[in-house]
Motif scaffolding. Structure first.
Motif, short mmCIF file in Angstrom:
data_model
loop_
_atom_site.label_atom_id
_atom_site.label_comp_id
_atom_site.label_asym_id
_atom_site.label_seq_id
_atom_site.Cartn_x
_atom_site.Cartn_y
_atom_site.Cartn_z
N THR A 24 -26.06 14.69 12.71
CA THR A 24 -26.00 16.22 11.68
C THR A 24 -27.42 16.79 11.30
O THR A 24 -27.41 17.95 11.75
N TYR A 28 -27.57 20.40 12.62
CA TYR A 28 -27.74 21.44 11.46
C TYR A 28 -28.87 22.03 11.52
O TYR A 28 -28.77 23.72 11.74
N TYR A 35 -26.14 30.78 11.46
CA TYR A 35 -24.59 29.75 11.16
C TYR A 35 -24.20 30.63 10.30
O TYR A 35 -22.77 30.43 9.73
N HIS A 47 -15.82 30.97 -1.28
CA HIS A 47 -16.84 31.15 -1.40
C HIS A 47 -16.20 31.13 -3.10
O HIS A 47 -16.70 30.95 -4.11
N GLU A 64 -26.90 23.40 -5.62
CA GLU A 64 -25.94 23.43 -4.92
C GLU A 64 -26.40 22.63 -3.99
O GLU A 64 -27.92 22.10 -3.56
N THR A 67 -26.20 23.60 1.37
CA THR A 67 -26.39 25.16 0.89
C THR A 67 -26.17 25.67 2.51
O THR A 67 -25.56 26.87 2.23
N GLY A 68 -26.10 24.98 3.40
CA GLY A 68 -26.41 25.25 4.64
C GLY A 68 -27.22 26.68 4.78
O GLY A 68 -28.38 26.70 4.15
N ASP A 89 -29.67 20.64 1.45
CA ASP A 89 -29.50 20.62 2.79
C ASP A 89 -30.71 19.51 3.55
O ASP A 89 -31.15 19.44 3.05
N LEU A 90 -29.26 19.15 3.95
CA LEU A 90 -30.10 18.03 4.97
C LEU A 90 -31.33 17.95 5.42
O LEU A 90 -32.34 17.89 6.18
N SER A 91 -30.71 19.41 6.24
CA SER A 91 -31.35 20.45 7.76
C SER A 91 -32.37 20.91 6.27
O SER A 91 -32.57 21.94 6.08
N VAL A 116 -32.60 17.89 1.56
CA VAL A 116 -32.59 16.58 0.32
C VAL A 116 -31.61 16.28 1.59
O VAL A 116 -30.55 17.02 1.48
N ARG A 119 -27.25 12.26 -0.69
CA ARG A 119 -26.74 10.64 -0.96
C ARG A 119 -27.77 9.99 -1.81
O ARG A 119 -27.25 8.89 -2.46
N CYS A 134 -20.02 22.38 -0.80
CA CYS A 134 -18.73 23.09 -0.25
C CYS A 134 -19.17 22.57 1.53
O CYS A 134 -20.06 22.86 2.40
N LEU A 140 -19.46 12.97 5.96
CA LEU A 140 -20.18 11.60 5.43
C LEU A 140 -19.33 10.19 5.90
O LEU A 140 -17.76 10.66 6.03
C1 SAM Z 1 -20.14 22.38 7.17
S1 SAM Z 1 -21.92 22.89 6.60
C2 SAM Z 1 -21.73 23.82 5.45
C3 SAM Z 1 -22.58 24.90 4.41
C4 SAM Z 1 -22.69 25.67 3.84
N1 SAM Z 1 -22.19 24.29 2.41
C5 SAM Z 1 -21.00 26.39 3.46
O1 SAM Z 1 -20.05 26.36 3.05
O2 SAM Z 1 -21.18 27.43 4.41
C6 SAM Z 1 -22.68 21.40 6.14
C7 SAM Z 1 -24.11 21.56 5.49
O3 SAM Z 1 -23.89 19.78 4.82
C8 SAM Z 1 -25.48 19.75 5.56
N2 SAM Z 1 -25.61 18.34 5.55
C9 SAM Z 1 -24.66 17.28 5.80
N3 SAM Z 1 -24.83 16.37 5.34
C10 SAM Z 1 -25.66 16.05 4.10
C11 SAM Z 1 -25.89 15.46 3.67
N4 SAM Z 1 -26.58 14.04 3.63
N5 SAM Z 1 -27.28 16.32 2.01
C12 SAM Z 1 -27.01 17.23 2.07
N6 SAM Z 1 -26.68 17.57 3.06
C13 SAM Z 1 -25.90 17.63 4.00
C14 SAM Z 1 -25.80 19.58 6.99
O4 SAM Z 1 -26.84 19.75 6.96
C15 SAM Z 1 -24.80 21.29 6.79
O5 SAM Z 1 -25.82 22.73 6.37
#
Ligand code: SAM
Length: 231
Positions: A24, A28, A35, A47, A64, A67-68, A89-91, A116, A119, A134, A140
Motif C-alpha cells: 500500500t 500510494y 492522487y 469531505h 487527520e 491525508t493522501g 500518512d503511511l506514504s 506515520v 496502526r 477518510c 487494513l
Molecule cells: C484511499 S486514500 C484516501 C486519501 C484521503 N484520506 C482522501 O480522503 O482522499 C488512502 C490513504 O491511506 C493511506 N494509508 C494506507 N494505510 C495506512 C496506514 N496504515 N497508516 C496511515 N495511512 C495509511 C494511503 O497512503 C493513502 O494515502
C-alpha cells in the motif's frame, strides 16, 4: 478469542492479504503526484459533508490520519486556523506533498504532516480533540482496523470526536465493481468495510452520534461522527 476478535476473524477479506501495508505504501507513493484527481472526483463531497455534521471549532487540536494528497487536510486547517492540525500518512510522498502544500498556503498556521503508520502512532494519550480518517480502513486487515480504532481512541481526549468516512456499501452494482477492483489491485482498493465498522467503533467505546450517506457521481460514501465515551 473474545467476541470482538471472533467477529473480525469472520470478516470477508475478498482476497486481501492479512498484511499489505508495504505494498500500500509503495502504490500510494507512486500515485502521490496525481492522487488529488481521484479525491476531487470521488471524495470531496463526503469531505464537505463530514465538516458540516461534525463539531469542529477553531482552536482545536486536530489529527487527520491518511491525508493522501491533502485535500481534506487543507479544509481542516482552513476551519481551524488558530488551533493545531496534524496529519499523517503511511506514504512518505503523500505526507511530503501535503506538508509542502499546506505550509505554502497557510504559513501562519500550526500544522505538520508526517509519514506515520496509523496502526502505531507516536502521539501521547488524549493529545487530540478530534481525529479524522477518510477512506483508509478499507486498506487494513480486520485485526488492523480494530488496532487502529484503538489508536484513535487512545490519542483522543475524553469525549473527543472521531470522524470516519467509508466507502458506501448500499449499491449492489458498485459493490460488484469494487470487488473486482479489489481483487485486481488489493493494495490500492482494499475492500469495503462500511457495514461492519460501526459495530466495531461502538465496541471500542465510542458512541455514534451522526451517520450520513453521500453520493458523488456513482461513488457512495458513509460519514460517521462518533464520540469517545467518558472514562
Ligand atoms: C484511499 S486514500 C484516501 C486519501 C484521503 N484520506 C482522501 O480522503 O482522499 C488512502 C490513504 O491511506 C493511506 N494509508 C494506507 N494505510 C495506512 C496506514 N496504515 N497508516 C496511515 N495511512 C495509511 C494511503 O497512503 C493513502 O494515502
Amino acid at each position: 478469542m473474545n467476541k470482538l476478535e471472533y467477529t473480525i476473524s469472520a470478516w470477508p477479506i475478498n482476497g486481501l492479504p492479512a498484511t499489505l501495508a508495504e505494498r500500500t505504501r509503495r502504490v500510494y507513493d507512486r500515485l502521490a503526484p496525481v492522487y488529488s484527481i481521484s479525491t476531487n472526483l470521488f471524495h470531496s463531497r463526503a469531505h464537505r459533508r463530514a465538516l458540516e455534521i461534525c463539531d469542529l471549532a477553531d482552536g482545536m487540536r486536530v489529527l487527520e490520519v491518511a491525508t493522501g494528497s491533502g485535500e481534506m487536510f487543507r479544509r481542516l486547517v482552513r476551519t481551524n486556523p488558530s488551533g493545531s492540525t496534524l496529519g499523517v500518512d503511511l506514504s512518505p510522498k503523500m505526507a511530503r506533498r501535503t506538508q509542502h502544500r499546506v505550509q505554502s498556503e497557510f504559513p501562519a498556521c500550526m500544522t505538520q504532516c508526517h509519514a506515520v503508520d496509523a496502526r502505531h502512532m507516536p502521539f501521547r494519550d488524549a493529545a487530540f480533540d478530534s481525529v479524522f480518517c477518510c477512506y483508509m480502513l478499507e486498506l487494513l486487515s480486520g485485526e488492523d482496523i480494530a488496532r487502529t480504532i484503538g489508536e484513535f481512541r487512545r490519542v483522543l481526549r475524553r469525549r473527543g470526536q472521531l470522524v470516519l468516512v467509508l466507502i458506501g456499501q448500499k449499491t449492489p452494482a458498485f459493490n460488484a465493481l469494487y470487488r473486482v477492483a479489489g481483487k485486481v489491485a488489493p493494495a490500492f482498493w482494499g475492500r469495503q468495510v462500511e457495514e461492519r465498522v460501526p459495530e466495531l467503533v461502538e465496541a471500542s467505546d465510542f458512541h455514534i452520534e451522526r451517520d450520513a450517506q453521500v453520493r458523488q457521481t456513482f461513488y457512495p460514501s458513509r460519514v460517521l461522527v462518533a464520540r469517545k465515551n467518558g472514562d
